[in-house]
Design a protein around this motif. Structure first.
Motif, PDB file in Angstrom:
ATOM      1  N   LEU A  54      62.974  61.097 -57.275  1.00 58.94           N
ATOM      2  CA  LEU A  54      62.608  62.381 -57.874  1.00 58.94           C
ATOM      3  C   LEU A  54      61.504  62.279 -58.923  1.00 58.94           C
ATOM      4  N   ARG A  55      61.246  61.096 -59.463  1.00 59.37           N
ATOM      5  CA  ARG A  55      60.219  60.977 -60.515  1.00 59.37           C
ATOM      6  C   ARG A  55      58.846  61.464 -60.042  1.00 59.37           C
ATOM      7  N   PRO A  56      58.354  61.082 -58.856  1.00 55.99           N
ATOM      8  CA  PRO A  56      57.058  61.614 -58.414  1.00 55.99           C
ATOM      9  C   PRO A  56      57.099  63.127 -58.162  1.00 55.99           C
ATOM     10  N   VAL A  57      58.229  63.643 -57.729  1.00 58.24           N
ATOM     11  CA  VAL A  57      58.369  65.089 -57.522  1.00 58.24           C
ATOM     12  C   VAL A  57      58.290  65.800 -58.874  1.00 58.24           C
ATOM     13  N   MET A  58      58.917  65.199 -59.880  1.00 58.04           N
ATOM     14  CA  MET A  58      58.856  65.749 -61.233  1.00 58.04           C
ATOM     15  C   MET A  58      57.416  65.762 -61.746  1.00 58.04           C
ATOM     16  N   ALA A  59      56.688  64.677 -61.514  1.00 59.42           N
ATOM     17  CA  ALA A  59      55.289  64.604 -61.942  1.00 59.42           C
ATOM     18  C   ALA A  59      54.447  65.655 -61.218  1.00 59.42           C
ATOM     19  N   TYR A  60      54.696  65.844 -59.936  1.00 63.00           N
ATOM     20  CA  TYR A  60      53.988  66.855 -59.159  1.00 63.00           C
ATOM     21  C   TYR A  60      54.299  68.249 -59.704  1.00 63.00           C
ATOM     22  N   GLU A  61      55.565  68.513 -59.960  1.00 61.55           N
ATOM     23  CA  GLU A  61      55.971  69.804 -60.520  1.00 61.55           C
ATOM     24  C   GLU A  61      55.307  70.029 -61.878  1.00 61.55           C
ATOM     25  N   ASP A  62      55.270  69.000 -62.711  1.00 63.61           N
ATOM     26  CA  ASP A  62      54.607  69.114 -64.012  1.00 63.61           C
ATOM     27  C   ASP A  62      53.134  69.481 -63.828  1.00 63.61           C
ATOM     28  N   GLY A  63      52.485  68.890 -62.839  1.00 66.35           N
ATOM     29  CA  GLY A  63      51.089  69.225 -62.557  1.00 66.35           C
ATOM     30  C   GLY A  63      50.920  70.673 -62.134  1.00 66.35           C
ATOM     31  N   LEU A  64      51.843  71.157 -61.329  1.00 65.32           N
ATOM     32  CA  LEU A  64      51.798  72.560 -60.906  1.00 65.32           C
ATOM     33  C   LEU A  64      51.978  73.501 -62.094  1.00 65.32           C
ATOM     34  N   LEU A  65      52.779  73.080 -63.046  1.00 67.69           N
ATOM     35  CA  LEU A  65      53.052  73.907 -64.227  1.00 67.69           C
ATOM     36  C   LEU A  65      52.029  73.680 -65.334  1.00 67.69           C
ATOM     37  N   HIS A  66      51.055  72.802 -65.073  1.00 69.86           N
ATOM     38  CA  HIS A  66      49.992  72.489 -66.035  1.00 69.86           C
ATOM     39  C   HIS A  66      50.549  71.994 -67.361  1.00 69.86           C
ATOM     40  N   ARG A  67      51.567  71.154 -67.294  1.00 73.21           N
ATOM     41  CA  ARG A  67      52.118  70.567 -68.518  1.00 73.21           C
ATOM     42  C   ARG A  67      51.132  69.538 -69.046  1.00 73.21           C
ATOM     43  N   SER A  68      50.911  69.574 -70.337  1.00 73.09           N
ATOM     44  CA  SER A  68      49.925  68.664 -70.935  1.00 73.09           C
ATOM     45  C   SER A  68      50.388  67.216 -70.890  1.00 73.09           C
ATOM     46  N   THR A  69      51.704  66.977 -70.805  1.00 78.61           N
ATOM     47  CA  THR A  69      52.210  65.608 -70.775  1.00 78.61           C
ATOM     48  C   THR A  69      52.287  65.049 -69.365  1.00 78.61           C
ATOM     49  N   ALA A  70      51.973  65.876 -68.386  1.00 84.91           N
ATOM     50  CA  ALA A  70      52.099  65.442 -66.993  1.00 84.91           C
ATOM     51  C   ALA A  70      50.954  64.527 -66.605  1.00 84.91           C
ATOM     52  N   PRO A  71      51.243  63.552 -65.749  1.00 86.27           N
ATOM     53  CA  PRO A  71      50.159  62.733 -65.213  1.00 86.27           C
ATOM     54  C   PRO A  71      49.264  63.598 -64.336  1.00 86.27           C
ATOM     55  N   SER A  72      48.076  63.151 -64.095  1.00 84.72           N
ATOM     56  CA  SER A  72      47.141  63.903 -63.265  1.00 84.72           C
ATOM     57  C   SER A  72      47.672  63.964 -61.840  1.00 84.72           C
ATOM     58  N   VAL A  73      47.969  65.179 -61.386  1.00 87.41           N
ATOM     59  CA  VAL A  73      48.518  65.381 -60.060  1.00 87.41           C
ATOM     60  C   VAL A  73      47.681  66.457 -59.381  1.00 87.41           C
ATOM     61  N   PRO A  74      47.277  66.272 -58.122  1.00 83.11           N
ATOM     62  CA  PRO A  74      46.458  67.280 -57.455  1.00 83.11           C
ATOM     63  C   PRO A  74      47.202  68.606 -57.326  1.00 83.11           C
ATOM     64  N   GLU A  75      46.454  69.677 -57.341  1.00 83.30           N
ATOM     65  CA  GLU A  75      47.034  71.020 -57.212  1.00 83.30           C
ATOM     66  C   GLU A  75      47.633  71.220 -55.826  1.00 83.30           C
ATOM     67  N   ALA A  76      48.649  72.048 -55.753  1.00 86.94           N
ATOM     68  CA  ALA A  76      49.263  72.377 -54.469  1.00 86.94           C
ATOM     69  C   ALA A  76      48.438  73.470 -53.800  1.00 86.94           C
ATOM     70  N   ARG A  77      48.409  73.453 -52.499  1.00 93.43           N
ATOM     71  CA  ARG A  77      47.745  74.499 -51.752  1.00 93.43           C
ATOM     72  C   ARG A  77      48.821  75.446 -51.242  1.00 93.43           C
ATOM     73  N   VAL A  78      48.647  76.715 -51.509  1.00 94.04           N
ATOM     74  CA  VAL A  78      49.624  77.690 -51.058  1.00 94.04           C
ATOM     75  C   VAL A  78      49.316  77.995 -49.605  1.00 94.04           C
ATOM     76  N   GLU A  79      50.328  77.788 -48.772  1.00 95.77           N
ATOM     77  CA  GLU A  79      50.176  78.039 -47.348  1.00 95.77           C
ATOM     78  C   GLU A  79      50.930  79.310 -47.003  1.00 95.77           C
ATOM     79  N   GLY A  80      50.448  80.041 -46.062  1.00 95.52           N
ATOM     80  CA  GLY A  80      51.247  81.182 -45.709  1.00 95.52           C
ATOM     81  C   GLY A  80      50.519  82.117 -44.910  1.00 95.52           C
TER      82      GLY A  80
END
Length: 142
Positions: free
Chosen positions: A116-142
């Motif tokens: 779950l740690r990488p999922v947490m880092a990805y989620e932090d990136g989506l939420l633009h948390r300043s403490t989050a590691p650099s994670v690429p943005e998610a693409r909204v599909e639909g």
């Protein structure tokens, strides 16, 4: 195969619910059989469990720390993980969530947390948390 824990001075580790703290020098501890182990630095505090992935991580951590919690929270965690799986569209995140679910079912809670740690880092990136590691943005599909 034995697990060797190299403890830093004054580092804490929880082994099967028992808190062990090292003295003022480095020490290596060998665990010869399976045990629920987590380093003190990996323990999330309750107030940090403020997102869906962090809440799941926190509950699984509680299952690792307290066998009673494992019995009481198993169904709750399974439901949370199923919701996380459907919420994340990236296959690599879904794979990590699925592996975490498998580890929980096998009662290998530390491996579930590691998944779950990488999922947490990805989620932090989506939420633009300043403490989050650099994670690429998610693409909204639909």
């Amino acid at each position: 195969m034995a697990l060797k824990l190299r403890l830093k001075p004054c580092e804490r580790v929880v082994i099967n619910g028992c808190v062990v703290q090292n003295e003022n020098r480095r020490y290596t501890l060998t665990v010869s059989n399976f045990a629920q182990i987590i380093r003190g630095s990996d323990i999330m505090q309750e107030d940090e469990a403020d997102t869906p992935v962090r809440r799941a991580y926190f509950l699984i951590q509680n299952m690792l720390l307290d066998p009673r919690a494992a019995q009481e929270q198993g169904g709750t965690v399974a439901g949370m993980m199923a919701k996380l799986y459907t919420a994340f569209l990236r296959p690599d995140m879904q794979d990590r969530i699925m592996q975490a679910m498998r580890n929980v079912s096998e009662r290998d809670y530390y491996k579930a947390l590691a998944c779950l740690r990488p999922v947490m880092a990805y989620e932090d990136g989506l939420l633009h948390r300043s403490t989050a590691p650099s994670v690429p943005e998610a693409r909204v599909e639909g």
